[in-house]
Design a protein around this motif. Structure first.
Motif, PDB file in Angstrom:
ATOM      1  N   VAL A  37       0.855  -1.171   0.000  1.00  0.00           N
ATOM      2  CA  VAL A  37       0.000   0.000   0.000  1.00  0.00           C
ATOM      3  C   VAL A  37       0.892   1.221   0.000  1.00  0.00           C
ATOM      4  CG1 VAL A  37      -1.789   1.255   1.256  1.00  0.00           C
ATOM      5  CG2 VAL A  37      -1.779  -1.226   1.266  1.00  0.00           C
ATOM      6  N   SER A  38       0.568   2.219  -0.813  1.00  0.00           N
ATOM      7  CA  SER A  38       1.395   3.410  -0.887  1.00  0.00           C
ATOM      8  C   SER A  38       1.405   4.128   0.452  1.00  0.00           C
ATOM      9  CB  SER A  38       0.860   4.354  -1.971  1.00  0.00           C
ATOM     10  OG  SER A  38      -0.430   4.809  -1.622  1.00  0.00           O
ATOM     11  N   LYS A  39       2.491   4.854   0.711  1.00  0.00           N
ATOM     12  CA  LYS A  39       2.679   5.545   1.989  1.00  0.00           C
ATOM     13  C   LYS A  39       1.525   6.485   2.287  1.00  0.00           C
ATOM     14  CE  LYS A  39       5.907   8.642   4.359  1.00  0.00           C
ATOM     15  NZ  LYS A  39       7.202   9.344   4.244  1.00  0.00           N
ATOM     16  N   SER A  40       1.056   7.204   1.267  1.00  0.00           N
ATOM     17  CA  SER A  40       0.011   8.201   1.477  1.00  0.00           C
ATOM     18  C   SER A  40      -1.324   7.573   1.852  1.00  0.00           C
ATOM     19  CB  SER A  40      -0.154   9.060   0.213  1.00  0.00           C
ATOM     20  OG  SER A  40      -0.535   8.247  -0.881  1.00  0.00           O
ATOM     21  N   SER A  41      -1.527   6.313   1.480  1.00  0.00           N
ATOM     22  CA  SER A  41      -2.831   5.697   1.723  1.00  0.00           C
ATOM     23  C   SER A  41      -2.846   4.765   2.926  1.00  0.00           C
ATOM     24  CB  SER A  41      -3.275   4.911   0.483  1.00  0.00           C
ATOM     25  OG  SER A  41      -2.388   3.835   0.250  1.00  0.00           O
ATOM     26  N   LEU A  42      -1.676   4.454   3.484  1.00  0.00           N
ATOM     27  CA  LEU A  42      -1.621   3.437   4.527  1.00  0.00           C
ATOM     28  C   LEU A  42      -2.388   3.851   5.779  1.00  0.00           C
ATOM     29  CD1 LEU A  42      -0.462   0.634   4.894  1.00  0.00           C
ATOM     30  CD2 LEU A  42       1.546   1.654   5.960  1.00  0.00           C
ATOM     31  N   ALA A  43      -2.173   5.060   6.263  1.00  0.00           N
ATOM     32  CA  ALA A  43      -2.883   5.520   7.456  1.00  0.00           C
ATOM     33  C   ALA A  43      -4.387   5.558   7.199  1.00  0.00           C
ATOM     34  CB  ALA A  43      -2.380   6.899   7.879  1.00  0.00           C
ATOM     35  N   ALA A  44      -4.772   5.975   6.001  1.00  0.00           N
ATOM     36  CA  ALA A  44      -6.194   6.025   5.659  1.00  0.00           C
ATOM     37  C   ALA A  44      -6.782   4.613   5.597  1.00  0.00           C
ATOM     38  CB  ALA A  44      -6.380   6.734   4.317  1.00  0.00           C
ATOM     39  N   TYR A  45      -6.003   3.673   5.095  1.00  0.00           N
ATOM     40  CA  TYR A  45      -6.442   2.278   5.033  1.00  0.00           C
ATOM     41  C   TYR A  45      -6.746   1.751   6.430  1.00  0.00           C
ATOM     42  CZ  TYR A  45      -5.521  -2.800   4.973  1.00  0.00           C
ATOM     43  OH  TYR A  45      -5.563  -4.161   5.158  1.00  0.00           O
ATOM     44  N   TYR A  46      -5.838   1.983   7.380  1.00  0.00           N
ATOM     45  CA  TYR A  46      -6.056   1.480   8.739  1.00  0.00           C
ATOM     46  C   TYR A  46      -7.186   2.228   9.445  1.00  0.00           C
ATOM     47  CZ  TYR A  46      -1.756  -1.156   8.111  1.00  0.00           C
ATOM     48  OH  TYR A  46      -0.802  -2.028   7.652  1.00  0.00           O
ATOM     49  N   ALA A  47      -7.335   3.509   9.155  1.00  0.00           N
ATOM     50  CA  ALA A  47      -8.451   4.258   9.739  1.00  0.00           C
ATOM     51  C   ALA A  47      -9.781   3.715   9.235  1.00  0.00           C
ATOM     52  CB  ALA A  47      -8.317   5.748   9.408  1.00  0.00           C
ATOM     53  N   THR A  48      -9.846   3.410   7.944  1.00  0.00           N
ATOM     54  CA  THR A  48     -11.060   2.834   7.365  1.00  0.00           C
ATOM     55  C   THR A  48     -11.332   1.448   7.943  1.00  0.00           C
ATOM     56  OG1 THR A  48     -10.758   4.053   5.302  1.00  0.00           O
ATOM     57  CG2 THR A  48     -12.155   2.099   5.219  1.00  0.00           C
ATOM     58  N   ARG A 212      14.369 -16.305  25.050  1.00  0.00           N
ATOM     59  CA  ARG A 212      15.559 -15.498  25.307  1.00  0.00           C
ATOM     60  C   ARG A 212      15.401 -14.070  24.805  1.00  0.00           C
ATOM     61  NH1 ARG A 212      19.251 -15.408  20.775  1.00  0.00           N
ATOM     62  NH2 ARG A 212      20.984 -15.152  22.237  1.00  0.00           N
ATOM     63  N   ARG A 213      14.511 -13.872  23.843  1.00  0.00           N
ATOM     64  CA  ARG A 213      14.358 -12.548  23.240  1.00  0.00           C
ATOM     65  C   ARG A 213      13.041 -12.486  22.495  1.00  0.00           C
ATOM     66  NH1 ARG A 213      18.526 -12.725  19.810  1.00  0.00           N
ATOM     67  NH2 ARG A 213      19.978 -11.592  21.139  1.00  0.00           N
ATOM     68  N   ALA A 214      12.432 -11.292  22.416  1.00  0.00           N
ATOM     69  CA  ALA A 214      11.237 -11.087  21.601  1.00  0.00           C
ATOM     70  C   ALA A 214      11.293  -9.706  20.966  1.00  0.00           C
ATOM     71  CB  ALA A 214       9.972 -11.235  22.436  1.00  0.00           C
ATOM     72  N   VAL A 215      10.711  -9.601  19.785  1.00  0.00           N
ATOM     73  CA  VAL A 215      10.615  -8.324  19.075  1.00  0.00           C
ATOM     74  C   VAL A 215       9.178  -8.150  18.609  1.00  0.00           C
ATOM     75  CG1 VAL A 215      11.453  -6.900  17.183  1.00  0.00           C
ATOM     76  CG2 VAL A 215      13.000  -8.554  18.261  1.00  0.00           C
ATOM     77  N   ALA A 216       8.547  -7.061  19.027  1.00  0.00           N
ATOM     78  CA  ALA A 216       7.175  -6.752  18.597  1.00  0.00           C
ATOM     79  C   ALA A 216       7.211  -5.544  17.669  1.00  0.00           C
ATOM     80  CB  ALA A 216       6.290  -6.461  19.800  1.00  0.00           C
ATOM     81  N   ILE A 217       6.444  -5.615  16.604  1.00  0.00           N
ATOM     82  CA  ILE A 217       6.336  -4.516  15.648  1.00  0.00           C
ATOM     83  C   ILE A 217       4.933  -3.931  15.738  1.00  0.00           C
ATOM     84  CG2 ILE A 217       6.458  -3.831  13.225  1.00  0.00           C
ATOM     85  CD1 ILE A 217       9.136  -4.754  14.381  1.00  0.00           C
ATOM     86  N   VAL A 218       4.862  -2.627  16.021  1.00  0.00           N
ATOM     87  CA  VAL A 218       3.592  -1.898  16.072  1.00  0.00           C
ATOM     88  C   VAL A 218       3.649  -0.825  14.994  1.00  0.00           C
ATOM     89  CG1 VAL A 218       2.057  -0.470  17.463  1.00  0.00           C
ATOM     90  CG2 VAL A 218       3.358  -2.324  18.545  1.00  0.00           C
ATOM     91  N   ARG A 219       2.654  -0.793  14.143  1.00  0.00           N
ATOM     92  CA  ARG A 219       2.647   0.176  13.041  1.00  0.00           C
ATOM     93  C   ARG A 219       2.244   1.567  13.535  1.00  0.00           C
ATOM     94  NH1 ARG A 219       2.968  -2.146   8.047  1.00  0.00           N
ATOM     95  NH2 ARG A 219       2.539  -4.384   7.850  1.00  0.00           N
ATOM     96  N   ALA A 220       3.074   2.545  13.234  1.00  0.00           N
ATOM     97  CA  ALA A 220       2.795   3.920  13.663  1.00  0.00           C
ATOM     98  C   ALA A 220       1.588   4.508  12.937  1.00  0.00           C
ATOM     99  CB  ALA A 220       4.015   4.807  13.420  1.00  0.00           C
ATOM    100  N   GLU A 221       1.229   3.927  11.789  1.00  0.00           N
ATOM    101  CA  GLU A 221       0.097   4.447  11.007  1.00  0.00           C
ATOM    102  C   GLU A 221      -1.261   4.102  11.614  1.00  0.00           C
ATOM    103  OE1 GLU A 221       3.555   3.812   8.200  1.00  0.00           O
ATOM    104  OE2 GLU A 221       2.541   2.606   9.740  1.00  0.00           O
ATOM    105  N   HIS A 222      -1.291   3.214  12.602  1.00  0.00           N
ATOM    106  CA  HIS A 222      -2.574   2.798  13.164  1.00  0.00           C
ATOM    107  C   HIS A 222      -3.272   3.934  13.904  1.00  0.00           C
ATOM    108  CE1 HIS A 222      -2.212  -1.249  11.995  1.00  0.00           C
ATOM    109  NE2 HIS A 222      -1.499  -1.718  12.991  1.00  0.00           N
ATOM    110  N   PRO A 223      -4.610   4.001  13.806  1.00  0.00           N
ATOM    111  CA  PRO A 223      -5.362   4.911  14.671  1.00  0.00           C
ATOM    112  C   PRO A 223      -5.300   4.410  16.103  1.00  0.00           C
ATOM    113  CG  PRO A 223      -6.847   3.514  13.399  1.00  0.00           C
ATOM    114  CD  PRO A 223      -5.467   3.255  12.871  1.00  0.00           C
ATOM    115  N   ASP A 224      -5.767   5.231  17.041  1.00  0.00           N
ATOM    116  CA  ASP A 224      -5.523   4.980  18.466  1.00  0.00           C
ATOM    117  C   ASP A 224      -5.966   3.605  18.946  1.00  0.00           C
ATOM    118  OD1 ASP A 224      -4.318   7.390  18.745  1.00  0.00           O
ATOM    119  OD2 ASP A 224      -6.016   8.402  19.699  1.00  0.00           O
ATOM    120  N   ARG A 225      -7.216   3.222  18.697  1.00  0.00           N
ATOM    121  CA  ARG A 225      -7.692   1.966  19.280  1.00  0.00           C
ATOM    122  C   ARG A 225      -6.978   0.770  18.678  1.00  0.00           C
ATOM    123  NH1 ARG A 225     -13.952   0.479  20.585  1.00  0.00           N
ATOM    124  NH2 ARG A 225     -13.818   2.648  21.273  1.00  0.00           N
TER     125      ARG A 225
END
Length: 299
Positions: A37-48, A212-225
Motif C-alpha cells: 500500500v502506498s505511503k500516502s494511503s496506509l494511514a487512511a487504510y487502517y483508519a477505514t 531469550r528474546r522477543a521483538v514486537a512490531i507496532v505500526r505507527a500508522e494505526h489509529p488509536d484503538r
C-alpha cells in the motif's frame, strides 16, 4: 512457528493478521508479487479498517462480559488451544495450524524496551510509552512474573515504526539487537499491510530455558484503538500464549477482532501459563496432569 538453521532453531511467530484488503486502487504489486500500500494511503487504510470493525461491533474495550463462561473446565480447554498449539507453520500464510507444540514462556525476568522510528510524532511517542508502561504492570500482576519497562539489557523489544522504517529494519535490526536470529529479521521484513502487527519470540536452544528474546512490531500508522489493541495482543502473545483460536471467548486471542483489550479471561490464562507447576519445554501430555489444579488456582 518458523524454522531456521541458525542457533535459534525454532521461532515463536505471531502476527495479528486481518485479511480484509484495501481498495484495488490503493494496492500495488512489487516485483515479487507482494501486495503493498502506498505511503500516502496506509494511514487512511487502517483508519477505514478500524471504522469498519467498530461499525460491526468489534474492537470492544470491555474486559469482562457478563454471563460469559468462566470456570476451570473452559479455561483448561482454552489454554490447550492457545498455549500448546501453533498458529503459524512455515510462514505468515500458514495460519490456523493445529500442530501441538511444547509450552514456552519466559523463565527469566522480562525487560521491555520501547523504541520509536524517527518519523513517529513525539505526541504519539509519549502516549504509547504511557500505554505500554501501564500495560506492562498489568501483565506482571496477571503472571506474577517479573516484567518491567527497563532499557538496561532489554530482552523484549517493542518497535513502533512507520512502514518505511519497518522496511529498513532488515538492515538495521542486527545492529540494534546484536545476536538477533536471521529468521526473526526475515519474518519482520515479510510483513504485509494486512498484518496489523507482529511479535517474534526466540526461545533458547534448550527449550526448558524458555524465551531469550522477543521483538514486537507496532505500526505507527494505526489509529488509536487499533494501535493499543496491537500493543496489548502482541505483548501478551510474546509472553507465550502464541496461538489464536475461534473458540477462545471472550478474548483477544481470537482472530475475529471482537475484543481490543486484554480481558479478565485472558489474565487468568496468563496466570495459568506462569503457574510454578508448569515450565517451558513441557509437552501436552506432561502439562495435562496439572491442568485442572492450575486452572482452579485462578478462582
Amino acid at each position: 512457528m518458523a524454522k531456521s538453521t541458525s542457533r535459534t532453531a525454532i521461532l515463536g511467530l505471531v502476527a495479528c493478521a486481518c485479511m480484509a484488503l484495501p481498495g484495488a486502487a490503493d494496492v500495488q504489486k512489487s516485483s515479487q508479487g507482494t501486495a503493498t500500500v502506498s505511503k500516502s494511503s496506509l494511514a487512511a487504510y487502517y483508519a477505514t479498517l478500524e471504522a469498519q470493525f467498530l461499525a460491526q461491533g468489534k474492537m470492544k474495550t470491555a474486559r469482562h462480559v457478563p454471563n460469559a463462561p468462566m470456570d476451570p473446565v473452559s479455561l483448561q480447554r482454552d489454554f490447550v488451544h492457545i498455549a500448546l498449539h501453533k498458529e503459524y507453520g512455515s510462514g505468515l500464510s500458514a495460519s490456523g495450524s493445529k500442530t501441538a507444540k511444547p509450552l514456552l514462556r519466559w523463565e527469566t525476568p522480562v525487560r521491555v524496551q520501547v523504541q520509536f522510528g524517527p518519523n513517529v510524532p513525539k505526541s504519539n511517542r509519549a502516549k504509547d510509552v504511557r500505554t505500554i508502561s501501564t500495560y506492562v504492570n498489568t501483565l506482571a500482576r496477571a503472571t506474577r512474573h517479573p516484567i518491567t519497562l527497563n532499557p538496561h539489557k532489554p530482552n523484549f523489544h517493542v518497535l513502533v515504526v512507520t512502514e518505511a522504517e519497518r522496511k529498513s529494519l532488515a538492515k538495521t535490526l542486527p545492529k540494534l539487537i546484536p545476536g538477533i536470529a536471521a529468521s526473526t529479521v526475515n519474518s519482520i521484513a515479510r510483513m504485509r499491510p494486512n498484518h496489523l502487527c507482529m511479535v517474534v519470540a526466540e526461545p533458547h536452544g534448550n527449550r526448558r530455558k524458555g524465551f531469550r528474546r522477543a521483538v514486537a512490531i507496532v505500526r505507527a500508522e494505526h489509529p488509536d484503538r487499533m494501535r493499543v489493541s496491537c500493543i496489548q495482543e502482541e505483548l501478551a502473545q510474546g509472553l507465550g500464549l502464541s496461538n489464536d483460536h475461534k473458540e477462545v471467548w471472550p478474548s483477544i486471542f481470537n482472530d475475529d477482532q471482537e475484543f481490543a483489550l486484554l480481558t479478565k479471561r485472558d489474565e487468568k490464562l496468563l496466570g495459568m501459563l506462569y503457574d510454578p507447576r508448569l515450565r517451558s519445554g513441557m509437552k501436552i501430555d506432561e502439562v495435562a496432569p496439572y491442568l485442572h489444579a492450575v486452572a482452579s488456582a485462578q478462582f
